[in-house]
Design an enzyme around this catalytic site. Structure first.
Site, PDB file in Angstrom:
ATOM      1  N   LYS A  76       0.828  -1.207   0.000  1.00 32.29           N
ATOM      2  CA  LYS A  76       0.000   0.000   0.000  1.00 32.29           C
ATOM      3  C   LYS A  76       0.860   1.252   0.000  1.00 32.29           C
ATOM      4  O   LYS A  76       0.527   2.244  -0.649  1.00 32.29           O
ATOM      5  CB  LYS A  76      -0.960   0.003   1.193  1.00 32.29           C
ATOM      6  CG  LYS A  76      -1.864   1.236   1.163  1.00 32.29           C
ATOM      7  CD  LYS A  76      -3.193   1.052   1.821  1.00 32.29           C
ATOM      8  CE  LYS A  76      -4.090   2.249   1.517  1.00 32.29           C
ATOM      9  NZ  LYS A  76      -5.405   2.172   2.160  1.00 32.29           N
ATOM     10  N   HIS A 131     -13.934  -4.179  -3.413  1.00 33.09           N
ATOM     11  CA  HIS A 131     -14.620  -3.128  -2.658  1.00 33.09           C
ATOM     12  C   HIS A 131     -15.905  -2.623  -3.312  1.00 33.09           C
ATOM     13  O   HIS A 131     -16.747  -2.054  -2.629  1.00 33.09           O
ATOM     14  CB  HIS A 131     -13.675  -1.959  -2.415  1.00 33.09           C
ATOM     15  CG  HIS A 131     -12.671  -2.215  -1.339  1.00 33.09           C
ATOM     16  ND1 HIS A 131     -11.775  -3.268  -1.401  1.00 33.09           N
ATOM     17  CD2 HIS A 131     -12.426  -1.579  -0.169  1.00 33.09           C
ATOM     18  CE1 HIS A 131     -11.022  -3.255  -0.317  1.00 33.09           C
ATOM     19  NE2 HIS A 131     -11.395  -2.257   0.443  1.00 33.09           N
TER      20      HIS A 131
END
Length: 361
Positions: A228, A249
């Site tokens: 990330k 998501h």
């Protein structure tokens, strides 16, 4: 600091560089990460962390004027009324641009604390101290802050990079098992989109991989954080590369909304990843073996991989309102293979429905 891993986040898009510290028993070093000119610090924390927050306040009080802001638990914190409560404290105690906030808690806490920091005086420093797996590998790192509305999750927010992030793995030792497993959905996501070693670690021994005291756990978490950090460093404001972090998501957020945010984020994203894998399979991008691996890895973590068949119309309507949609076009991050994410834009509604039938229960 001898057992501390420092993961740098290199800034672009106007984002400053910062570091993520990972280790055990390092909470006492948080003062090293606060801005040099800060005089006041507000610790924003969830109710369950009241005692720990008070201890942290005492440890910092010889150098700073430290205030506490206890906010509701989980998604109940991410409301404009809670932000207004924090703004009121900052205003009444004359916080300036030199002062700082500490976000001390799970992903919802770091989200709202970051949003408050981004909006007070158009931005003051925040040091994120995540206390859950989910927050450590995802919510606390990327600088995406936000609150929920009746219409959806994180529809109001701002990009605001933290001054630093401190991940003390000892804070996870008392975390309920289901919280650790739910948080591991984001670790699994990192494995599928960029770091296959994570999947190997989990498959070799799911129990050790999810035990915060083991080397395997730390390795998996550091790989997820490093992934990330690289992505947000290259694309802070989500103009391209960062979109891969949305794997699972699009449907996941719709499930959370349908469940009125009573579900753990990781549980919803787990289903969303299997759905995205099925979409990729139906479009000829992803082999059956990789789709099966999704289910096998998530099943080994006791994470859900299906959702009721009759909920599809509601989920589709919610996805169309999602901030990841572009105009009327839905966009899904899918895989062409492990560690090869790509974008599927505007898929036919019949394809979306067919993929949902593969995960429907």
């Amino acid at each position: 600091m001898s057992d501390t891993t420092v993961i740098p986040v290199r800034g672009t898009d106007g984002m400053k560089d910062y570091e993520v510290r990972v280790g055990r028993g390092i909470l006492g070093t948080v003062s090293e990460l606060l801005p040099a000119r800060a005089e006041k610090v507000l610790i924003v924390h969830a109710p369950a962390l009241g005692e720990r927050a008070e201890r942290l306040r005492e440890e910092l009080s010889d150098r700073y004027q430290v205030l506490l802001a206890e906010i509701p638990d989980a998604e109940g914190a991410k409301r404009v009324e809670v932000a207004a409560f924090c703004w009121q404290i900052l205003g009444q105690t004359d916080f300036t641009r030199s002062d700082a906030i500490i976000g001390f808690g799970g992903g919802a806490t770091t989200d709202i604390a970051g949003f408050v920091a981004a909006t007070w005086l158009r931005g003051i420093a925040i040091v994120q101290v995540p206390t859950t797996v989910l927050a450590m590998v995802d919510a606390a790192i990327g600088g995406k802050t936000g609150i929920n509305t009746a219409e959806g999750k994180n529809l109001v927010g701002a990009f605001w990079a933290p001054h630093a992030v401190l991940c003390d793995l000892e804070l996870l030792d008392t975390l309920p098992r289901n919280e650790i497993l739910a948080g591991f959905a984001e670790v699994v996501k990192a494995g599928f989109i960029a770091e296959p070693e994570i999947l190997d670690i989990i498959e070799a021994d799911p129990a050790r991989a999810t035990d915060p005291t083991t080397a395997e756990f730390r390795r998996a978490v550091e790989l997820a954080i490093g992934m990330k950090a690289r992505v947000v460093g290259e694309d802070f404001t989500e103009q391209g590369l960062r979109e891969i972090l949305n794997y699972g998501h699009t449907l996941g957020h719709a499930i959370e909304h349908a469940e009125r945010y009573q579900w753990r984020h990781g549980a919803a994203v787990a289903i969303g990843m299997v759905y995205a894998a099925e979409l990729a399979r139906l479009t000829g991008r992803l082999p059956d073996a990789v789709v099966d691996r999704h289910r096998r890895v998530l099943d080994s973590l006791d994470l859900p991989t299906s959702y009721p068949a009759g909920r599809w119309p509601t989920l589709l309507a919610t996805m169309r309102r999602d901030k990841k949609a572009r105009g009327a076009l839905l966009r899904f991050i899918v895989l062409d293979d492990i560690a090869r994410p790509s974008v599927l834009q505007g898929p036919d509604e019949s394809l979306l429905f067919s993929a949902y039938q593969e995960i429907a229960s």
